[in-house]
Design a protein around this motif. Structure first.
Motif, mmCIF file in Angstrom:
data_model
loop_
_atom_site.group_PDB
_atom_site.id
_atom_site.type_symbol
_atom_site.label_atom_id
_atom_site.label_comp_id
_atom_site.label_asym_id
_atom_site.label_seq_id
_atom_site.Cartn_x
_atom_site.Cartn_y
_atom_site.Cartn_z
ATOM 1 N N GLY A 74 0.822 -1.199 0.000
ATOM 2 C CA GLY A 74 0.000 0.000 0.000
ATOM 3 C C GLY A 74 0.855 1.247 0.000
ATOM 4 O O GLY A 74 2.018 1.213 -0.385
ATOM 5 N N GLY A 75 0.273 2.345 0.436
ATOM 6 C CA GLY A 75 1.058 3.560 0.469
ATOM 7 C C GLY A 75 0.239 4.807 0.644
ATOM 8 O O GLY A 75 -0.984 4.769 0.804
ATOM 9 N N ASP A 91 -1.927 -10.556 -13.743
ATOM 10 C CA ASP A 91 -0.826 -11.313 -13.125
ATOM 11 C C ASP A 91 -0.352 -10.635 -11.846
ATOM 12 O O ASP A 91 0.843 -10.573 -11.566
ATOM 13 C CB ASP A 91 0.329 -11.486 -14.110
ATOM 14 N N ALA A 92 -1.285 -10.136 -11.063
ATOM 15 C CA ALA A 92 -0.952 -9.481 -9.793
ATOM 16 C C ALA A 92 -0.146 -10.431 -8.910
ATOM 17 O O ALA A 92 -0.385 -11.646 -8.916
ATOM 18 C CB ALA A 92 -2.230 -9.061 -9.073
ATOM 19 N N PRO A 93 0.807 -9.900 -8.155
ATOM 20 C CA PRO A 93 1.632 -10.760 -7.297
ATOM 21 C C PRO A 93 0.787 -11.553 -6.310
ATOM 22 O O PRO A 93 0.031 -10.982 -5.518
ATOM 23 C CB PRO A 93 2.530 -9.761 -6.560
ATOM 24 N N ALA A 94 0.900 -12.848 -6.362
ATOM 25 C CA ALA A 94 0.096 -13.712 -5.494
ATOM 26 C C ALA A 94 0.487 -13.567 -4.033
ATOM 27 O O ALA A 94 -0.309 -13.867 -3.139
ATOM 28 C CB ALA A 94 0.249 -15.163 -5.932
ATOM 29 N N ALA A 95 1.701 -13.096 -3.778
ATOM 30 C CA ALA A 95 2.176 -12.981 -2.397
ATOM 31 C C ALA A 95 1.452 -11.897 -1.616
ATOM 32 O O ALA A 95 1.384 -11.946 -0.393
ATOM 33 C CB ALA A 95 3.682 -12.704 -2.388
ATOM 34 N N ALA A 96 0.902 -10.906 -2.302
ATOM 35 C CA ALA A 96 0.243 -9.786 -1.625
ATOM 36 C C ALA A 96 -1.160 -10.180 -1.205
ATOM 37 O O ALA A 96 -2.012 -10.493 -2.037
ATOM 38 C CB ALA A 96 0.207 -8.564 -2.528
ATOM 39 N N THR A 97 -1.418 -10.148 0.104
ATOM 40 C CA THR A 97 -2.703 -10.610 0.634
ATOM 41 C C THR A 97 -3.661 -9.479 0.988
ATOM 42 O O THR A 97 -4.793 -9.741 1.401
ATOM 43 C CB THR A 97 -2.477 -11.466 1.893
ATOM 44 N N GLY A 98 -3.223 -8.230 0.842
ATOM 45 C CA GLY A 98 -4.088 -7.103 1.159
ATOM 46 C C GLY A 98 -3.419 -5.802 0.747
ATOM 47 O O GLY A 98 -2.232 -5.775 0.409
ATOM 48 N N CYS A 99 -4.207 -4.727 0.775
ATOM 49 C CA CYS A 99 -3.712 -3.419 0.344
ATOM 50 C C CYS A 99 -4.224 -2.329 1.278
ATOM 51 O O CYS A 99 -5.409 -2.301 1.628
ATOM 52 C CB CYS A 99 -4.166 -3.140 -1.088
ATOM 53 N N VAL A 100 -3.319 -1.428 1.667
ATOM 54 C CA VAL A 100 -3.634 -0.316 2.561
ATOM 55 C C VAL A 100 -3.404 0.989 1.811
ATOM 56 O O VAL A 100 -2.284 1.276 1.379
ATOM 57 C CB VAL A 100 -2.742 -0.346 3.819
ATOM 58 N N ALA A 101 -4.459 1.789 1.654
ATOM 59 C CA ALA A 101 -4.341 3.093 0.999
ATOM 60 C C ALA A 101 -4.521 4.186 2.046
ATOM 61 O O ALA A 101 -5.581 4.289 2.663
ATOM 62 C CB ALA A 101 -5.378 3.237 -0.106
ATOM 63 N N LEU A 102 -3.489 4.964 2.238
ATOM 64 C CA LEU A 102 -3.514 6.061 3.204
ATOM 65 C C LEU A 102 -3.753 7.361 2.446
ATOM 66 O O LEU A 102 -2.828 7.959 1.902
ATOM 67 C CB LEU A 102 -2.185 6.112 3.974
#
Length: 197
Positions: A74-75, A91-102
């Motif tokens: 996120g960021g 082909d989004a990275p499978a390792a990323a399990t969530g996203c935080v938008a500040l």
């Protein structure tokens, strides 16, 4: 949690360092990085393709370096938006399990018709958006409406009442230190809800 900076300043900006520190105090491993234009000393952000390629390399590195822990990305502002764009790719990275938008930059200030949401319906991981009530790039209710209309599968939107784009508040409204602590507590709580790999 890998956090990217906003358009106007890099990972060394006091805001980025402070927010990363707030999260580290809560036991979260935080990784920050600079996009190439910051490293090169330029003011204008790189093209979207370069920003996304940079994100992809950072996620690959982090998922290899810390393969024992769940990974979220996120960021701040542009950095968070680019993270959502990466996660919307086929082909989004499978390792990323969530996203935080500040402070998601929903639209340019004063141009609410220019929404930046076309990609959001393709995201398949949970999203957390923390948004200031006075954010000129879009308030929390605007975020809820636009993300819902875009077909976002799982999003939690948390208000920062009276907060600006960087969650800054007027002294009469709240203590800034309390606002930043609440943001960090919210992110920490939300990350705990993500399923482990």
């Amino acid at each position: 949690l890998v956090l990217a900076h906003g358009a106007g300043a890099g990972q060394g900006h006091p805001w980025m360092r402070a927010r990363a520190g707030d999260l580290a105090q809560r036991g979260i491993r935080v990784v920050t990085f600079d996009f190439p234009y910051i490293t090169a000393g330029r003011r204008m952000p790189d093209r979207t393709a370069i920003l996304l390629d940079t994100w992809r390399h950072v996620v690959d590195h982090a998922s290899t370096r810390w393969s024992d822990a769940p990974l979220a990305i996120g960021g701040k502002s542009m950095g968070g938006r680019m993270a959502t764009m990466l996660l919307a790719e086929a082909d989004a990275p499978a390792a990323a399990t969530g996203c935080v938008a500040l402070g998601y930059p929903l639209h340019p200030p004063g141009k609410p018709e220019q929404l930046r949401v076309a990609h959001l319906g393709s995201i398949r991981v949970p999203l957390l958006v923390i948004q200031g009530g006075r954010d000129p790039f879009g308030g929390p209710d605007e975020i809820r409406t636009a993300f819902g209309a875009a077909g976002v599968a799982a999003v939690e939107v948390v208000d920062v009442p009276e907060g600006g784009h960087g969650f800054e508040v007027r002294a009469r409204d709240a203590r800034q230190v309390d606002v930043h602590a609440r943001v960090a507590d919210t992110v920490s709580r939300w990350l705990d809800t993500l399923s482990p790999l």
